[in-house]
Scaffold this motif. Structure first.
Motif, PDB file in Angstrom:
ATOM      1  N   ARG A  73      -5.422  -5.244   5.190  1.00 44.59           N
ATOM      2  CA  ARG A  73      -4.966  -3.938   4.711  1.00 44.59           C
ATOM      3  C   ARG A  73      -5.239  -2.844   5.750  1.00 44.59           C
ATOM      4  NH1 ARG A  73      -4.323  -3.179  -0.869  1.00 44.59           N
ATOM      5  NH2 ARG A  73      -5.429  -1.189  -0.789  1.00 44.59           N
ATOM      6  N   VAL A  74      -6.379  -2.907   6.412  1.00 42.76           N
ATOM      7  CA  VAL A  74      -6.692  -1.909   7.434  1.00 42.76           C
ATOM      8  C   VAL A  74      -5.749  -2.060   8.629  1.00 42.76           C
ATOM      9  CG1 VAL A  74      -8.438  -1.128   9.071  1.00 42.76           C
ATOM     10  CG2 VAL A  74      -9.101  -1.687   6.733  1.00 42.76           C
ATOM     11  N   GLY A 117      -9.350  -7.175   3.073  1.00 39.90           N
ATOM     12  CA  GLY A 117      -9.647  -5.829   3.552  1.00 39.90           C
ATOM     13  C   GLY A 117      -9.218  -5.623   4.988  1.00 39.90           C
ATOM     14  N   GLY A 163      -7.527   3.761   6.470  1.00 38.27           N
ATOM     15  CA  GLY A 163      -7.395   2.387   5.982  1.00 38.27           C
ATOM     16  C   GLY A 163      -8.710   1.815   5.494  1.00 38.27           C
ATOM     17  N   ALA A 206      -9.306   0.755   1.647  1.00 36.98           N
ATOM     18  CA  ALA A 206      -9.151  -0.698   1.574  1.00 36.98           C
ATOM     19  C   ALA A 206      -9.409  -1.241   0.173  1.00 36.98           C
ATOM     20  CB  ALA A 206     -10.081  -1.385   2.574  1.00 36.98           C
ATOM     21  N   GLN A 237       0.838  -1.195   0.000  1.00 32.97           N
ATOM     22  CA  GLN A 237       0.000   0.000   0.000  1.00 32.97           C
ATOM     23  C   GLN A 237       0.876   1.248   0.000  1.00 32.97           C
ATOM     24  OE1 GLN A 237      -3.805  -0.123   2.317  1.00 32.97           O
ATOM     25  NE2 GLN A 237      -2.740  -1.699   3.490  1.00 32.97           N
TER      26      GLN A 237
END
Length: 349
Positions: free
Chosen positions: A229-230, A226, A121, A125, A78
């Motif tokens: 990633r958060v 998701g 985030g 996402a 990211q």
């Protein structure tokens, strides 16, 4: 046939028994390394002048931020151009809570940055590549506008001053404050590096890399992409909040100009230059960021009268030139270059 199956299962069984041991050894090794380095650094702070201690403290402050950004970008894929805003959250929280003990204020700044990181985030996402970069860029440029709008709280463009806690009386009445700053920031950096170094070798670290390499395959394997990633954004934001608090300690003030888009871009350039493949790249990136301005001053000293015309632009030019050279000669960054020159460090992270 049965004996063959038993022989094939035997190595796996041994491997399974050795895995917890290796993890314990990894944690112990990281603690020992951190302790030895910390002991050496403490001794070094007694041997150098106050300005060098201040530079060392600045390296420590950057080392609170950059490992988390490497975790987010290098290990999870990211891109964030808004970490300057997350640092501002930590810095302003510390300055706005002077009645609290300093450690509590720092923890509050980390918590506020984590909450902001969770919001960013969740919003990002489902974004990738330039879309994610654009979303975080909007966060970075919103800091000056926010402080101007609520200037009664944040002090507007002038910012707020801050009276940091003095060094403990047990260290002596004439203990240099720059040395105390170096100890605090490097302690924060050691905590961040130690936690993340063990995290990237854990199951969660493997999950981060799996999502980075192929989100579809990771999802089919049962990984909640998701959520991962958060969580990566929240962990990275925690380091940014701590770094912002440390910079407030160093500057004894906080203003929106110090945490704008330029800082976010410099942080991203620093991890690319240092190396995204290992947390050690954060060390090289922090050193480069601190050495950038003295190097620019040294260059302008060869051409008197150019200081004002080159102020603010020459450091970026030097940074960009160094980035081009390193990416051409060592695509993995300075850490990959050092590893290649020192075979004893190959295979470690």
């Amino acid at each position: 046939m049965q004996e063959t199956a038993q022989r094939e299962a035997l190595p796996r069984s041994r491997h399974a028994h050795r895995t917890p041991e290796r993890r314990g050894n990894t944690l112990l090794r990281h603690v020992v390394i951190a302790t030895v380095i910390g002991f050496v650094v403490v001794i070094a702070t007694y041997q150098i002048e106050p300005f060098r201690n201040y530079q060392l403290a600045t390296i420590g402050a950057y080392l609170c931020v950059l490992p988390g950004l490497i975790l987010l970008t290098g290990f999870n894929g990211q891109i964030s151009l808004g970490h300057g805003a997350l640092m501002a959250a930590g810095a302003y929280t510390v300055v706005l809570t002077p009645s609290l003990p300093f450690l509590v204020s720092v923890l509050a700044g980390v918590l506020v940055a984590m909450v902001l990181g969770a919001v960013i985030g969740v919003a990002a996402a489902r974004l990738h590549g330039p879309y994610l970069a654009g979303a975080t860029l909007a966060v970075a440029v919103s800091v000056p506008a926010l402080t101007t709008t609520f200037d009664g709280v944040f002090g507007g463009d002038a910012g707020l001053t801050f009276s940091p806690p003095p060094a403990p009386a047990s260290l002596g009445a004439y203990f240099p404050y720059e040395r105390w700053q170096a100890w605090l920031t490097l302690l924060g950096a050691a905590v961040v590096m130690l936690l993340l170094a063990n995290l990237v070798r854990s199951r969660f670290g493997r999950t981060l890399r799996a999502v980075r390499d192929d989100e579809v395959a990771a999802s089919l394997a049962g990984i909640h992409v998701g959520r991962v990633r958060v969580l990566a954004f929240v962990l990275s934001a925690a380091g940014a909040g701590l770094g912002g608090a440390m910079f407030a300690l160093l500057a004894q003030s906080v203003s929106p100009g110090a945490y704008g888009l330029t800082l976010s871009l410099n942080l991203m350039l620093a991890i690319v230059l240092g190396g995204l493949g290992s947390l050690r790249g954060a060390v090289w990136g922090a050193i480069v960021l601190v050495a950038l301005q003295p190097l620019a001053d040294w260059v302008t000293s060869w051409a008197p009268g150019t200081e004002q015309r080159l102020e603010g632009t020459l450091p970026l030019a030097i940074f960009g030139l160094a980035l081009i050279v390193v990416m051409t000669t060592a695509p993995g960054g300075l850490d990959a270059l050092v590893t290649r020159l020192n075979p004893l460090r190959k295979g470690r992270s």
